[in-house]
Design an enzyme around this catalytic site. Structure first.
Site, PDB file in Angstrom:
ATOM      1  N   TYR A   1     -11.148  -4.669  13.057  1.00  0.00           N
ATOM      2  CA  TYR A   1     -10.033  -3.811  12.945  1.00  0.00           C
ATOM      3  C   TYR A   1      -9.161  -4.109  14.436  1.00  0.00           C
ATOM      4  O   TYR A   1      -7.976  -4.206  14.268  1.00  0.00           O
ATOM      5  CB  TYR A   1     -10.396  -2.550  12.819  1.00  0.00           C
ATOM      6  CG  TYR A   1      -9.114  -1.502  12.304  1.00  0.00           C
ATOM      7  CD1 TYR A   1      -8.702  -1.661  11.109  1.00  0.00           C
ATOM      8  CD2 TYR A   1      -8.691  -0.627  13.106  1.00  0.00           C
ATOM      9  CE1 TYR A   1      -7.565  -0.714  10.773  1.00  0.00           C
ATOM     10  CE2 TYR A   1      -7.651   0.253  12.898  1.00  0.00           C
ATOM     11  CZ  TYR A   1      -7.273   0.300  11.918  1.00  0.00           C
ATOM     12  OH  TYR A   1      -6.003   0.996  11.447  1.00  0.00           O
ATOM     13  N   ALA A   2      -9.742  -3.938  15.388  1.00  0.00           N
ATOM     14  CA  ALA A   2      -8.952  -3.866  16.810  1.00  0.00           C
ATOM     15  C   ALA A   2      -8.326  -5.355  16.676  1.00  0.00           C
ATOM     16  O   ALA A   2      -7.247  -5.539  17.428  1.00  0.00           O
ATOM     17  CB  ALA A   2      -9.843  -3.702  17.938  1.00  0.00           C
TER      18      ALA A   2
ATOM     19  N   ALA B   1      -7.504  -7.596  14.462  1.00  0.00           N
ATOM     20  CA  ALA B   1      -6.672  -7.695  13.586  1.00  0.00           C
ATOM     21  C   ALA B   1      -5.217  -7.045  13.979  1.00  0.00           C
ATOM     22  O   ALA B   1      -4.266  -7.414  13.911  1.00  0.00           O
ATOM     23  CB  ALA B   1      -7.063  -7.215  12.074  1.00  0.00           C
ATOM     24  N   LYS B   2      -5.458  -5.759  14.524  1.00  0.00           N
ATOM     25  CA  LYS B   2      -4.451  -5.003  14.678  1.00  0.00           C
ATOM     26  C   LYS B   2      -3.657  -5.534  16.224  1.00  0.00           C
ATOM     27  O   LYS B   2      -2.578  -5.215  16.153  1.00  0.00           O
ATOM     28  CB  LYS B   2      -4.702  -3.545  14.852  1.00  0.00           C
ATOM     29  CG  LYS B   2      -4.999  -2.740  13.452  1.00  0.00           C
ATOM     30  CD  LYS B   2      -3.982  -2.932  12.476  1.00  0.00           C
ATOM     31  CE  LYS B   2      -4.512  -2.184  11.322  1.00  0.00           C
ATOM     32  NZ  LYS B   2      -3.139  -1.902  10.324  1.00  0.00           N
TER      33      LYS B   2
ATOM     34  N   SER C   1      -2.258  -0.531  15.162  1.00  0.00           N
ATOM     35  CA  SER C   1      -2.925   0.616  15.311  1.00  0.00           C
ATOM     36  C   SER C   1      -3.099   0.888  16.810  1.00  0.00           C
ATOM     37  O   SER C   1      -3.084  -0.086  17.733  1.00  0.00           O
ATOM     38  CB  SER C   1      -4.168   0.559  14.721  1.00  0.00           C
ATOM     39  OG  SER C   1      -5.052   1.650  15.045  1.00  0.00           O
TER      40      SER C   1
ATOM     41  N   ASN D   1       2.218  -2.188   5.369  1.00  0.00           N
ATOM     42  CA  ASN D   1       1.419  -1.090   5.805  1.00  0.00           C
ATOM     43  C   ASN D   1      -0.056  -1.201   5.446  1.00  0.00           C
ATOM     44  O   ASN D   1      -1.031  -0.613   6.081  1.00  0.00           O
ATOM     45  CB  ASN D   1       1.997   0.148   5.165  1.00  0.00           C
ATOM     46  CG  ASN D   1       1.072   1.290   5.013  1.00  0.00           C
ATOM     47  OD1 ASN D   1       0.679   2.062   5.883  1.00  0.00           O
ATOM     48  ND2 ASN D   1       0.645   1.331   3.716  1.00  0.00           N
TER      49      ASN D   1
ATOM     50  N   GLY E   1       0.838  -1.165   0.092  1.00  0.00           N
ATOM     51  CA  GLY E   1       0.055   0.029   0.092  1.00  0.00           C
ATOM     52  C   GLY E   1       0.658   1.359   0.224  1.00  0.00           C
ATOM     53  O   GLY E   1       0.457   2.245   0.512  1.00  0.00           O
ATOM     54  N   GLY E   2       1.839   1.183  -0.536  1.00  0.00           N
ATOM     55  CA  GLY E   2       2.855   2.397  -0.286  1.00  0.00           C
ATOM     56  C   GLY E   2       2.747   3.430  -1.396  1.00  0.00           C
ATOM     57  O   GLY E   2       3.593   4.079  -1.686  1.00  0.00           O
TER      58      GLY E   2
ATOM     59  N   ASP F   1      -3.033  -8.500  -4.511  1.00  0.00           N
ATOM     60  CA  ASP F   1      -4.072  -8.443  -3.323  1.00  0.00           C
ATOM     61  C   ASP F   1      -3.298  -8.954  -2.222  1.00  0.00           C
ATOM     62  O   ASP F   1      -3.080 -10.425  -2.461  1.00  0.00           O
ATOM     63  CB  ASP F   1      -5.475  -9.024  -3.740  1.00  0.00           C
ATOM     64  CG  ASP F   1      -6.135  -8.842  -2.526  1.00  0.00           C
ATOM     65  OD1 ASP F   1      -5.778  -8.893  -1.333  1.00  0.00           O
ATOM     66  OD2 ASP F   1      -7.586  -8.932  -2.799  1.00  0.00           O
TER      67      ASP F   1
HETATM   68  P1  NAD Z   1      -4.944   4.354   3.311  1.00  0.00           P
HETATM   69  O1  NAD Z   1      -6.522   3.714   2.754  1.00  0.00           O
HETATM   70  O2  NAD Z   1      -4.440   5.434   2.527  1.00  0.00           O
HETATM   71  O3  NAD Z   1      -3.907   3.177   2.929  1.00  0.00           O
HETATM   72  C1  NAD Z   1      -4.128   1.617   2.947  1.00  0.00           C
HETATM   73  C2  NAD Z   1      -3.497   1.234   1.814  1.00  0.00           C
HETATM   74  O4  NAD Z   1      -3.694  -0.216   1.786  1.00  0.00           O
HETATM   75  C3  NAD Z   1      -3.754   1.730   0.513  1.00  0.00           C
HETATM   76  O5  NAD Z   1      -2.904   2.098  -0.434  1.00  0.00           O
HETATM   77  C4  NAD Z   1      -4.758   0.472  -0.236  1.00  0.00           C
HETATM   78  O6  NAD Z   1      -4.771   0.503  -1.658  1.00  0.00           O
HETATM   79  C5  NAD Z   1      -3.810  -0.700   0.270  1.00  0.00           C
HETATM   80  N1  NAD Z   1      -4.777  -1.809   0.724  1.00  0.00           N
HETATM   81  C6  NAD Z   1      -5.834  -2.262   1.208  1.00  0.00           C
HETATM   82  N2  NAD Z   1      -6.370  -3.443   1.036  1.00  0.00           N
HETATM   83  C7  NAD Z   1      -5.313  -4.006   0.126  1.00  0.00           C
HETATM   84  C8  NAD Z   1      -5.270  -5.420  -0.209  1.00  0.00           C
HETATM   85  N3  NAD Z   1      -6.013  -6.250  -0.180  1.00  0.00           N
HETATM   86  N4  NAD Z   1      -3.918  -5.567  -0.975  1.00  0.00           N
HETATM   87  C9  NAD Z   1      -3.176  -4.719  -1.258  1.00  0.00           C
HETATM   88  N5  NAD Z   1      -3.118  -3.447  -0.831  1.00  0.00           N
HETATM   89  C10 NAD Z   1      -4.294  -3.262  -0.092  1.00  0.00           C
HETATM   90  O7  NAD Z   1      -4.998   4.558   4.679  1.00  0.00           O
HETATM   91  P2  NAD Z   1      -3.724   5.027   5.680  1.00  0.00           P
HETATM   92  O8  NAD Z   1      -4.494   5.547   6.932  1.00  0.00           O
HETATM   93  O9  NAD Z   1      -2.476   5.450   5.099  1.00  0.00           O
HETATM   94  O10 NAD Z   1      -3.337   3.371   6.301  1.00  0.00           O
HETATM   95  C11 NAD Z   1      -1.951   2.800   6.206  1.00  0.00           C
HETATM   96  C12 NAD Z   1      -1.892   1.714   7.404  1.00  0.00           C
HETATM   97  O11 NAD Z   1      -2.077   2.478   8.752  1.00  0.00           O
HETATM   98  C13 NAD Z   1      -3.171   0.987   7.606  1.00  0.00           C
HETATM   99  O12 NAD Z   1      -2.706  -0.292   8.019  1.00  0.00           O
HETATM  100  C14 NAD Z   1      -3.951   1.308   8.489  1.00  0.00           C
HETATM  101  O13 NAD Z   1      -4.596   0.459   9.290  1.00  0.00           O
HETATM  102  C15 NAD Z   1      -3.056   2.158   9.406  1.00  0.00           C
HETATM  103  N6  NAD Z   1      -3.261   3.026  10.538  1.00  0.00           N
HETATM  104  C16 NAD Z   1      -4.011   4.208   9.954  1.00  0.00           C
HETATM  105  C17 NAD Z   1      -4.223   5.101  11.011  1.00  0.00           C
HETATM  106  C18 NAD Z   1      -4.892   6.531  10.404  1.00  0.00           C
HETATM  107  O14 NAD Z   1      -5.348   7.380  11.268  1.00  0.00           O
HETATM  108  N7  NAD Z   1      -4.914   6.918   9.287  1.00  0.00           N
HETATM  109  C19 NAD Z   1      -4.255   4.973  12.334  1.00  0.00           C
HETATM  110  C20 NAD Z   1      -3.677   3.899  12.718  1.00  0.00           C
HETATM  111  C21 NAD Z   1      -3.086   2.834  11.778  1.00  0.00           C
END
Ligand code: NAD
Length: 253
Positions: free
Chosen positions: A160-161, A163-164, A147, A95, A16-17, A68
């Site tokens: 979500y909780a 999984a994390k 998270s 990520n 998800g970079g 995926d």
């Molecule tokens: P985001 O939606 O921008 O990023 C998530 C990424 O994961 C996206 O690029 C998406 O395309 C990719 N993705 C989702 N399902 C996928 C799959 N099946 N296969 C491949 N790629 C997939 O959101 P974000 O906020 O940047 O989240 C990034 C990480 O940080 C996540 O794991 C999220 O749970 C965690 N996180 C985010 C927050 C926040 O407040 N934003 C807080 C705690 C943790």
């Protein structure tokens, strides 16, 4: 004495970079000199940011693999392809993640399964495939994005909780299994960070959350990618099995 993190010659994989926190991680690792392979589901999202990455890549390259992470067979092929192209993986940043929020009595089996499949099973598939190359190399840095919700729990996010929280327990277990092979496994638990994931929240909800954060603001993706950079570098060479909180003081263990 000066401290400058230099990742020249290192190859990283970031799931998800190309958006939110993941995009910031990609940019930070590229700026530090690493080569980055992005794994994601959406080629269009990647191509929309590719020119941004071109500007900061320096001598290091970047690439995209459409895959995926919840598809075990597909991920196995993708990791094999990355090794074929780049020869090694030094740094893995898990990520990618999703949310499907609902209170328990309204949470469907699909809501539950999808979040566990992507956030926890997906991470397991990738680490299982990547670690065999790290074992051969006798080196590796694995960074799992958990998270604050995995530590504190949250109404409406039992899937979500779970999984994390699972990611934190997985991180500790794999850190213990592979420390003797010079493989470091750590987690980062971000609090509320300004990305697409949190943009979905309405302003009242956001204001109420901020009241619970001692620093009284959401974090930026860079707050998380700075912690990733530290864990990817040799400045963290006595840290494994840890979870670093990047949450503005919202939750203290
Ligand atoms: P985001 O939606 O921008 O990023 C998530 C990424 O994961 C996206 O690029 C998406 O395309 C990719 N993705 C989702 N399902 C996928 C799959 N099946 N296969 C491949 N790629 C997939 O959101 P974000 O906020 O940047 O989240 C990034 C990480 O940080 C996540 O794991 C999220 O749970 C965690 N996180 C985010 C927050 C926040 O407040 N934003 C807080 C705690 C943790």
């Amino acid at each position: 004495m000066s401290f400058c993190i230099d990742l020249k010659g290192k190859n990283a994989v970031v799931t998800g970079g190309y958006s939110g926190i993941g995009l910031s991680v990609t940019k930070t690792l590229l700026a530090a000199g690493a080569k980055v392979a992005i794994i994601g589901k959406n080629y269009d999202k990647f191509s929309s940011i590719a020119s941004e990455l071109e500007k900061i890549k320096g001598n290091a390259g970047f690439s995209f693999y459409e895959s995926d992470i919840s598809d075990s067979g597909g991920i196995s092929k993708t990791i094999a392809n990355i090794i074929l192209q780049d020869g090694k993986i030094d740094i893995l940043v898990n990520n990618a993640g999703i949310t499907k929020d609902a209170i328990l009595i309204k949470m469907s089996d699909d809501d539950w399964n999808e979040v566990i499949n992507v956030n926890l099973n997906g991470l397991f598939y990738i680490v299982k495939n990547v670690i065999k190359y790290m074992i051969k190399a006798k080196a590796g840095k694995i960074i799992n994005i958990s998270s604050v919700i995995g530590e504190s729990g949250n109404a409406g996010q039992a899937n979500y909780a779970s999984a994390k929280a699972g990611i934190i327990a997985f991180t500790k277990s794999i850190a213990k299994e592979y420390a003797s092979r010079n493989i470091y496994v750590n987690a980062i638990a971000p609090g509320f960070i300004g990305t697409n994931m949190t943009d979905k929240l309405n302003e009242t909800v956001k204001d109420n959350i901020k009241k619970e954060i001692p620093l009284n603001r959401f974090g930026a993706p860079e707050d998380v990618s700075n912690a990733v950079l530290f864990l990817a570098s040799n400045l963290s060479d006595y840290i494994t099995g840890a979870t670093i909180d990047v949450n503005g003081g919202m939750y203290m263990r």
